[in-house]
Design an enzyme around this catalytic site. Structure first.
Site, PDB file in Angstrom:
ATOM      1  N   GLU A  50       9.117  24.065   8.234  1.00 27.30           N
ATOM      2  CA  GLU A  50       9.991  22.916   8.461  1.00 27.30           C
ATOM      3  C   GLU A  50      11.320  23.122   7.748  1.00 27.30           C
ATOM      4  O   GLU A  50      11.406  23.858   6.753  1.00 27.30           O
ATOM      5  CB  GLU A  50       9.313  21.641   7.940  1.00 27.30           C
ATOM      6  CG  GLU A  50      10.104  20.368   8.202  1.00 27.30           C
ATOM      7  CD  GLU A  50       9.311  19.103   7.886  1.00 27.30           C
ATOM      8  OE1 GLU A  50       9.831  18.003   8.157  1.00 27.30           O
ATOM      9  OE2 GLU A  50       8.182  19.213   7.371  1.00 27.30           O
TER      10      GLU A  50
ATOM     11  N   ASN B  18       6.241  13.841  16.382  1.00 22.35           N
ATOM     12  CA  ASN B  18       5.517  14.168  15.149  1.00 22.35           C
ATOM     13  C   ASN B  18       5.347  12.902  14.321  1.00 22.35           C
ATOM     14  O   ASN B  18       6.303  12.144  14.139  1.00 22.35           O
ATOM     15  CB  ASN B  18       6.292  15.197  14.324  1.00 22.35           C
ATOM     16  CG  ASN B  18       5.732  15.314  12.906  1.00 22.35           C
ATOM     17  OD1 ASN B  18       4.707  15.938  12.697  1.00 22.35           O
ATOM     18  ND2 ASN B  18       6.393  14.694  11.934  1.00 22.35           N
ATOM     19  N   GLU B  19       4.129  12.680  13.843  1.00 22.76           N
ATOM     20  CA  GLU B  19       3.840  11.518  12.988  1.00 22.76           C
ATOM     21  C   GLU B  19       4.528  10.265  13.525  1.00 22.76           C
ATOM     22  O   GLU B  19       5.247   9.559  12.796  1.00 22.76           O
ATOM     23  CB  GLU B  19       4.216  11.800  11.529  1.00 22.76           C
ATOM     24  CG  GLU B  19       3.345  12.874  10.908  1.00 22.76           C
ATOM     25  CD  GLU B  19       3.469  12.988   9.389  1.00 22.76           C
ATOM     26  OE1 GLU B  19       4.279  12.272   8.787  1.00 22.76           O
ATOM     27  OE2 GLU B  19       2.737  13.819   8.818  1.00 22.76           O
TER      28      GLU B  19
ATOM     29  N   TYR C 136      -3.707  15.650   4.188  1.00 20.59           N
ATOM     30  CA  TYR C 136      -3.359  16.387   2.983  1.00 20.59           C
ATOM     31  C   TYR C 136      -4.360  16.087   1.880  1.00 20.59           C
ATOM     32  O   TYR C 136      -4.780  14.941   1.702  1.00 20.59           O
ATOM     33  CB  TYR C 136      -1.948  16.027   2.522  1.00 20.59           C
ATOM     34  CG  TYR C 136      -0.859  16.616   3.383  1.00 20.59           C
ATOM     35  CD1 TYR C 136      -0.422  17.920   3.181  1.00 20.59           C
ATOM     36  CD2 TYR C 136      -0.279  15.873   4.409  1.00 20.59           C
ATOM     37  CE1 TYR C 136       0.576  18.471   3.975  1.00 20.59           C
ATOM     38  CE2 TYR C 136       0.717  16.415   5.211  1.00 20.59           C
ATOM     39  CZ  TYR C 136       1.135  17.720   4.983  1.00 20.59           C
ATOM     40  OH  TYR C 136       2.114  18.264   5.767  1.00 20.59           O
TER      41      TYR C 136
ATOM     42  N   GLU D 222      -1.014  19.825  10.360  1.00 22.82           N
ATOM     43  CA  GLU D 222      -0.551  19.722   8.972  1.00 22.82           C
ATOM     44  C   GLU D 222      -1.764  19.513   8.085  1.00 22.82           C
ATOM     45  O   GLU D 222      -2.449  18.496   8.201  1.00 22.82           O
ATOM     46  CB  GLU D 222       0.463  18.582   8.786  1.00 22.82           C
ATOM     47  CG  GLU D 222       1.817  18.849   9.432  1.00 22.82           C
ATOM     48  CD  GLU D 222       2.877  17.818   9.065  1.00 22.82           C
ATOM     49  OE1 GLU D 222       2.798  17.249   7.951  1.00 22.82           O
ATOM     50  OE2 GLU D 222       3.775  17.580   9.894  1.00 22.82           O
TER      51      GLU D 222
ATOM     52  N   GLN E 200       2.873  24.515   3.722  1.00 18.13           N
ATOM     53  CA  GLN E 200       3.681  25.210   4.709  1.00 18.13           C
ATOM     54  C   GLN E 200       3.741  26.689   4.372  1.00 18.13           C
ATOM     55  O   GLN E 200       3.131  27.128   3.402  1.00 18.13           O
ATOM     56  CB  GLN E 200       5.076  24.607   4.772  1.00 18.13           C
ATOM     57  CG  GLN E 200       5.099  23.205   5.362  1.00 18.13           C
ATOM     58  CD  GLN E 200       6.514  22.661   5.571  1.00 18.13           C
ATOM     59  OE1 GLN E 200       7.500  23.364   5.531  1.00 18.13           O
ATOM     60  NE2 GLN E 200       6.584  21.354   5.786  1.00 18.13           N
TER      61      GLN E 200
END
Length: 512
Positions: free
Chosen positions: A44, A191-192, A259, A316, A365
């Site tokens: 990103e 995204n999101e 996460y 992610e 990432q």
């Protein structure tokens, strides 16, 4: 009294020994394949992920092609990364692709409002990203702007990328240095969208997906694999609404983001280094929630898609800690410890074991951000413990999944328990069997006895990744503190394989 005490002590010793033994029964009867795309990566426009990571200043004394850093490229080629997701993340929904094409000195600048408020000069855009993917030999995964972009903008980007014919956009692409289409397949529609991508409800996003994806055209040479912006962790309603309102025929995949935090507090997540066993255990416990998330989202998908045509794309995932002291909090730079490697090995085992539904995933990432594979400091570069896990696990890519039954002892801290051992296994096209095992117990070695049903083998070789401390890291001064070593504490016991795993370790085996 003495005899009773000796017997009691003998019983304690025996029970303790029994708790340090795990058993695995492996079968050779699966038709599922572990997709190589499970081993994908994410880059990103965030911190030093792109700028200072992949894309460096012309004056930096490292090998480059244009401004792409080649030591980073070569390290990623070694582990065969199958795809790279770009430009975000939250950045994707404020990114306008036209700002990143044409002569670099004429590209407009913008403020990266999501990550640190820094100025983005757009010198790394569509052509630079696809050049990077070409150097890596990897598939590009493009995330398009739904949050602040338009349907027309998205449609024209797809045409610019993939149309093999005469049009104003293809002529512009040729002027910018690439006459032939790029034939991008993986395409994220937002995204999101539940958060930084627009704060939408699932019902609203489902309608937007149907509208936007209609104009993200398939061209004869490049059929898009469209990926819907899926749920945040345990938001099962989001998946339910998307599967019901979009339908299995209208998307290739639906994403999931999760996460692992050392704590459950986003404002104080916990340090990347210097932690103790209590914080170590809490992180592992939180990482194991991935199994529950995959199973529950998959069960919802099964209701609407029993043939499993739609992929669950965990695009992610990884450990998210507090940033390193003294660094920009918006850059999300953190060190990478043995704990991170154990989380990575465990998570990849989970994905492998659910390969009937999980067809794609991306670690967050790739370079210098969150649970990175690679860290750089000017001309210096180090490989993190997580990088080595991906290297040890790469044999699973596109291999036949082998199902198993596992009986694991517990790892207990302060009265809480988690399974100490996890595993996944596969058979490659050459007939070699690969088994990856993780021992999460910080103190105890574990003997794993594996029964291999229907598998004929004569020899075994292995690698192990471990270190004296769970918070040990590789640094620019000592870059090889944690790296794979040859592993020989394995033996053939009749038809069984016996593996004596050190505490806090990852072991990868190849059976011939």
């Amino acid at each position: 009294m003495k005899r009773s005490l000796l017997l009691l002590l003998a019983g304690i010793t025996f029970n303790s020994y029994a708790q340090k033994t795990a058993t695995v029964t492996l079968s050779n009867d699966s038709k599922d394949t572990i997709s190589r795309h499970i081993y994908g990566q994410f880059a990103e426009h965030l911190g030093r992920g792109i700028y200072g990571g992949f894309w460096v200043d012309k004056s930096l004394p490292v090998q480059k092609q244009d401004r792409i850093r080649l030591d980073v490229v070569n390290a990623l080629k070694k582990i065969k990364i199958p795809n790279l997701r770009w430009p975000g993340g939250c950045f994707a929904d404020e990114y306008h692709w036209r700002d990143g094409i044409g002569p670099r000195d004429k590209r407009p600048k913008m403020v990266n409002t999501n990550w640190g408020g820094v100025v983005e000069d757009n010198s790394f855009g569509t052509h630079e990203f696809l050049q990077l993917c070409d150097l890596l030999g990897t598939a590009p995964y493009v995330s398009a702007n739904v949050g602040s972009g338009t349907v027309e903008e998205m449609s024209k980007w797809v045409e610019y990328l993939n149309f093999d014919g005469a049009s104003p956009l293809t002529r512009e692409r040729a002027v910018n240095g690439h006459a032939k289409p790029y034939n991008v397949e993986f395409f994220g529609v937002g995204n999101e969208s539940w958060g930084c991508g627009g704060n939408m409800t699932p019902e609203y996003y489902a309608g937007e997906y149907r509208r936007y994806s209609t104009y993200a055209r398939n061209y004869p040479n490049a059929k898009l694999k469209k990926i819907a912006s899926g749920a945040n962790a345990g938001d099962y309603n989001w998946t339910e609404v998307l599967m019901k309102n979009i339908g299995a025929r209208n998307m290739w995949g639906v994403s999931l983001h999760y996460y692992t935090l050392p704590t459950n507090n986003w404002s104080k997540k916990g340090p990347a280094t210097g932690f103790g066993e209590k914080e170590y255990f809490a992180t592992l416990k939180n990482s194991l929630k991935m199994e529950e998330l995959v199973e529950k989202h998959s069960a919802i998908m099964d209701k609407y898609d029993p043939k499993k045509r739609v992929a669950l794309v965990v695009d992610e995932w990884g450990v998210w800690t507090d940033v390193e002291p003294g660094t920009n909090p918006g850059f999300l730079y953190q060190q990478n410890s043995l704990r991170d490697a154990l989380v990575a090995g465990t998570t990849l085992n989970i994905f492998n074991n659910h390969c009937d539904r999980v067809k794609m995933a991306e670690l967050a990432q790739c370079v210098n951000v969150l649970q990175a594979l690679i860290l750089t400091d000017k001309e210096k570069m180090i490989l993190t413990p997580t990088y080595h896990v991906f290297d040890m696990y790469k044999a699973h890519q596109d291999a036949q999944y082998l199902p198993f039954k596992l009986n694991s002892p517990d790892y207990e801290v302060d009265g809480e328990k988690i399974p100490a051992v996890n595993v996944s296994a596969s058979k490659d096209k050459a007939g070699k069997v690969h088994i990856t095992l993780v021992n999460l117990d910080a103190k105890n070695s574990i003997s794993v006895s594996a029964e291999l049903k229907g598998i004929v083998w004569k020899a075994v070789k292995g690698q192990v990744l471990t270190s004296p401390g769970v918070s040990d890291v590789n640094t620019f001064v000592k870059p090889s503190v944690i790296s794979p070593k040859l592993f020989s504490n394995i033996k053939k016991d009749g038809d069984k394989l016996v593996v004596n795993m050190p505490a806090k370790s990852i072991v990868a085996l190849e059976l011939n």
